[in-house]
Scaffold this motif. Sequence first.
Motif, PDB file in Angstrom:
ATOM      1  N   PHE A  35      37.934 -36.912  93.678  1.00  0.00           N
ATOM      2  CA  PHE A  35      38.799 -35.776  93.979  1.00  0.00           C
ATOM      3  C   PHE A  35      38.583 -35.206  95.378  1.00  0.00           C
ATOM      4  CE2 PHE A  35      38.591 -35.798  89.331  1.00  0.00           C
ATOM      5  CZ  PHE A  35      39.940 -35.924  89.070  1.00  0.00           C
ATOM      6  N   GLY A  36      37.546 -35.624  96.055  1.00  0.00           N
ATOM      7  CA  GLY A  36      37.294 -35.142  97.402  1.00  0.00           C
ATOM      8  C   GLY A  36      37.723 -36.118  98.473  1.00  0.00           C
ATOM      9  N   TYR A  37      37.285 -37.346  98.340  1.00  0.00           N
ATOM     10  CA  TYR A  37      37.522 -38.312  99.397  1.00  0.00           C
ATOM     11  C   TYR A  37      38.737 -39.205  99.166  1.00  0.00           C
ATOM     12  CZ  TYR A  37      32.981 -36.812 100.999  1.00  0.00           C
ATOM     13  OH  TYR A  37      31.953 -36.055 101.444  1.00  0.00           O
ATOM     14  N   CYS A  38      39.003 -39.581  97.935  1.00  0.00           N
ATOM     15  CA  CYS A  38      40.137 -40.469  97.669  1.00  0.00           C
ATOM     16  C   CYS A  38      41.483 -39.774  97.856  1.00  0.00           C
ATOM     17  CB  CYS A  38      40.052 -41.037  96.256  1.00  0.00           C
ATOM     18  SG  CYS A  38      38.696 -42.192  96.053  1.00  0.00           S
ATOM     19  N   THR A  39      41.507 -38.448  97.874  1.00  0.00           N
ATOM     20  CA  THR A  39      42.766 -37.721  98.043  1.00  0.00           C
ATOM     21  C   THR A  39      43.081 -37.404  99.501  1.00  0.00           C
ATOM     22  OG1 THR A  39      41.641 -35.610  97.696  1.00  0.00           O
ATOM     23  CG2 THR A  39      42.611 -36.664  95.765  1.00  0.00           C
ATOM     24  N   ILE A  40      42.164 -37.632 100.397  1.00  0.00           N
ATOM     25  CA  ILE A  40      42.379 -37.290 101.807  1.00  0.00           C
ATOM     26  C   ILE A  40      43.599 -37.998 102.405  1.00  0.00           C
ATOM     27  CG2 ILE A  40      41.392 -37.491 104.133  1.00  0.00           C
ATOM     28  CD1 ILE A  40      38.716 -36.692 102.899  1.00  0.00           C
ATOM     29  N   PRO A  41      43.795 -39.291 102.180  1.00  0.00           N
ATOM     30  CA  PRO A  41      45.004 -39.920 102.756  1.00  0.00           C
ATOM     31  C   PRO A  41      46.298 -39.275 102.272  1.00  0.00           C
ATOM     32  CG  PRO A  41      43.478 -41.600 102.007  1.00  0.00           C
ATOM     33  CD  PRO A  41      42.936 -40.294 101.548  1.00  0.00           C
ATOM     34  N   TYR A  42      46.303 -38.775 101.045  1.00  0.00           N
ATOM     35  CA  TYR A  42      47.517 -38.169 100.510  1.00  0.00           C
ATOM     36  C   TYR A  42      47.724 -36.750 101.042  1.00  0.00           C
ATOM     37  CZ  TYR A  42      47.233 -42.278  97.716  1.00  0.00           C
ATOM     38  OH  TYR A  42      47.155 -43.587  97.334  1.00  0.00           O
ATOM     39  N   MET A  43      46.673 -36.104 101.487  1.00  0.00           N
ATOM     40  CA  MET A  43      46.815 -34.796 102.138  1.00  0.00           C
ATOM     41  C   MET A  43      47.444 -34.956 103.519  1.00  0.00           C
ATOM     42  SD  MET A  43      43.422 -32.685 101.227  1.00  0.00           S
ATOM     43  CE  MET A  43      42.336 -33.559 100.144  1.00  0.00           C
ATOM     44  N   ILE A  44      47.252 -36.101 104.112  1.00  0.00           N
ATOM     45  CA  ILE A  44      47.826 -36.386 105.425  1.00  0.00           C
ATOM     46  C   ILE A  44      49.354 -36.393 105.348  1.00  0.00           C
ATOM     47  CG2 ILE A  44      48.010 -38.175 107.203  1.00  0.00           C
ATOM     48  CD1 ILE A  44      45.112 -38.922 106.560  1.00  0.00           C
ATOM     49  N   ILE A  45      49.901 -36.779 104.201  1.00  0.00           N
ATOM     50  CA  ILE A  45      51.352 -36.850 104.019  1.00  0.00           C
ATOM     51  C   ILE A  45      52.012 -35.500 104.283  1.00  0.00           C
ATOM     52  CG2 ILE A  45      53.167 -37.187 102.283  1.00  0.00           C
ATOM     53  CD1 ILE A  45      51.453 -39.372 101.072  1.00  0.00           C
ATOM     54  N   LYS A  53      58.341 -47.120 103.608  1.00  0.00           N
ATOM     55  CA  LYS A  53      58.318 -48.391 104.329  1.00  0.00           C
ATOM     56  C   LYS A  53      57.122 -48.483 105.274  1.00  0.00           C
ATOM     57  CE  LYS A  53      62.601 -50.777 105.211  1.00  0.00           C
ATOM     58  NZ  LYS A  53      63.791 -50.860 106.006  1.00  0.00           N
ATOM     59  N   LYS A  54      56.879 -47.383 106.000  1.00  0.00           N
ATOM     60  CA  LYS A  54      55.802 -47.376 106.992  1.00  0.00           C
ATOM     61  C   LYS A  54      54.439 -47.045 106.395  1.00  0.00           C
ATOM     62  CE  LYS A  54      58.915 -46.103 110.713  1.00  0.00           C
ATOM     63  NZ  LYS A  54      59.247 -45.081 111.702  1.00  0.00           N
ATOM     64  N   GLY A  55      54.420 -46.377 105.254  1.00  0.00           N
ATOM     65  CA  GLY A  55      53.153 -46.033 104.608  1.00  0.00           C
ATOM     66  C   GLY A  55      52.541 -44.755 105.154  1.00  0.00           C
ATOM     67  N   ILE A  56      51.368 -44.445 104.657  1.00  0.00           N
ATOM     68  CA  ILE A  56      50.703 -43.194 105.018  1.00  0.00           C
ATOM     69  C   ILE A  56      50.304 -43.175 106.491  1.00  0.00           C
ATOM     70  CG2 ILE A  56      48.646 -41.780 104.610  1.00  0.00           C
ATOM     71  CD1 ILE A  56      48.729 -42.694 101.700  1.00  0.00           C
ATOM     72  N   PHE A  57      49.723 -44.252 106.958  1.00  0.00           N
ATOM     73  CA  PHE A  57      49.202 -44.250 108.323  1.00  0.00           C
ATOM     74  C   PHE A  57      50.206 -44.721 109.367  1.00  0.00           C
ATOM     75  CE2 PHE A  57      45.533 -44.747 105.480  1.00  0.00           C
ATOM     76  CZ  PHE A  57      44.897 -43.560 105.799  1.00  0.00           C
ATOM     77  N   GLY A  58      51.403 -45.137 108.944  1.00  0.00           N
ATOM     78  CA  GLY A  58      52.409 -45.580 109.903  1.00  0.00           C
ATOM     79  C   GLY A  58      53.533 -44.574 110.111  1.00  0.00           C
ATOM     80  N   SER A  59      53.606 -43.550 109.272  1.00  0.00           N
ATOM     81  CA  SER A  59      54.682 -42.566 109.369  1.00  0.00           C
ATOM     82  C   SER A  59      54.494 -41.654 110.576  1.00  0.00           C
ATOM     83  CB  SER A  59      54.724 -41.727 108.101  1.00  0.00           C
ATOM     84  OG  SER A  59      55.016 -42.524 106.988  1.00  0.00           O
ATOM     85  N   LYS A  60      55.602 -41.041 110.997  1.00  0.00           N
ATOM     86  CA  LYS A  60      55.593 -40.185 112.180  1.00  0.00           C
ATOM     87  C   LYS A  60      54.903 -38.859 111.879  1.00  0.00           C
ATOM     88  CE  LYS A  60      58.578 -37.900 115.483  1.00  0.00           C
ATOM     89  NZ  LYS A  60      59.842 -37.246 115.634  1.00  0.00           N
TER      90      LYS A  60
END
Length: 103
Positions: A35-45, A53-60
Amino acid sequence: MTKEKKGKYNIFTDVRRNKVSYLMLIPAAMYTFIFGYCTIPYMIIAFEKFSFKKGIFGSKWVGMKNFEFFFKSQDAGLIIGNTVKLNLLFLLFTITAAVTLAL
């Protein structure tokens, strides 16, 4: 005076000596990781103009524009109010259920 055996101290000897303590640490470490580290990429959204199509790290990256859009909308107050009400109800009922079961 007795001479104590002085050995090299490392984490592996500590784990061997305190197996039960480290075993009790596993659930807390797993909870923190999931709940701390695995959710970080989704907070970036929240700060991106997300595209599947571009994914989490490819989006603008748009920064705070998504939050600005939300707080300027007419329904922001209603949505925040509903969220607070639902959380208060959740707390009320879970605490009531826990105390009832405890008694």
